[in-house]
Scaffold this active site. Structure first.
Site: not given
Length: 230
Positions: A91, A179
């Protein structure tokens, strides 16, 4: 002395990780056991540097692969770099160009990009971001999005409709996730207010929020959304 609450929270966090890994049949060989209630970013860094080198010395990996942009990923990459072990970043190249959002993830992924020998980019745009930062071309690889890969892997067997839950999931639902650390405090109160208003405005939809077990998330969510919206 560790309180019962602290032990329960650590067990819950470990349970979350194991549940995610079990979907893919992955069993960890080592557990650094660094999670602590309400720990600071610096304490996470300290724990990784204290516990990871012995694992690297034991395993002697050819490459250390780090996924994403968490603080543990960044500190693992730096720890491996300090031990002269090549780092591969999965990523790689995601950017908002705003160090405050996501926080501290934007800083973490930039740090990893500096030390990584292999940058595995999910998109061509991510590769271009690294090119503009002067990351050597020979380290850049476009490999696709691992989140999309994971969804495709499990979509035939697992859906929200057939998950075992304590409530019935309707066909028309909205799945919510929130979150991140930068939303702690007032941010989560605003999120919960928005969810509640949407649930009242669109009563034919079911709003499903898998709540993270961090008390900075769980606290305001259960306080504001714990009772049925009427």
């Amino acid at each position: 002395m560790i309180s019962r609450w602290s032990i329960a929270l650590q067990a819950s966090i470990k349970t979350m990780a194991m549940e995610a890994l079990s979907i893919f049949g992955v069993t960890p060989d080592d557990d650094l056991q660094i999670m602590r209630p309400n720990q600071t970013l610096n304490s996470i860094c300290e724990s990784v540097f204290a516990k990871l080198p012995s694992v690297i010395d034991l395993v002697k990996p050819d490459v250390v692969m780090v996924q994403g942009d968490t603080t543990t990923a960044a500190m693992t990459a730096l720890c491996a770099f300090n031990m002269k072990v090549p780092v591969a970043h999965i990523e790689a190249g995601l950017r908002t160009f705003n160090l405050k959002a996501p926080y501290p993830e934007e800083c973490n992924r930039r740090l990893i990009g500096v030390v990584a020998k292999y940058n595995l980019c999910p998109t061509s745009m991510a590769r271009e971001n690294l090119r503009r930062e002067g990351v050597p071309e020979k380290t850049l690889y476009v490999t696709g999005n691992t989140v999309v890969d994971a969804l495709r892997l499990i979509q035939e067997n697992i859906t929200l409709i057939n998950l075992r839950t304590s409530f019935r999931i309707k066909a028309a639902y909205v799945l919510i996730t929130a979150h991140r650390r930068e939303s702690f405090g007032g941010g989560f109160k605003n999120i919960c207010t928005a969810i509640r208003e949407c649930a009242l405005r669109y009563p034919n939809f079911q709003f499903i929020y898998p709540v993270h077990l961090n008390p900075n998330v769980k606290g305001p969510v259960h306080e504001m959304l714990g009772k049925p919206v009427m």
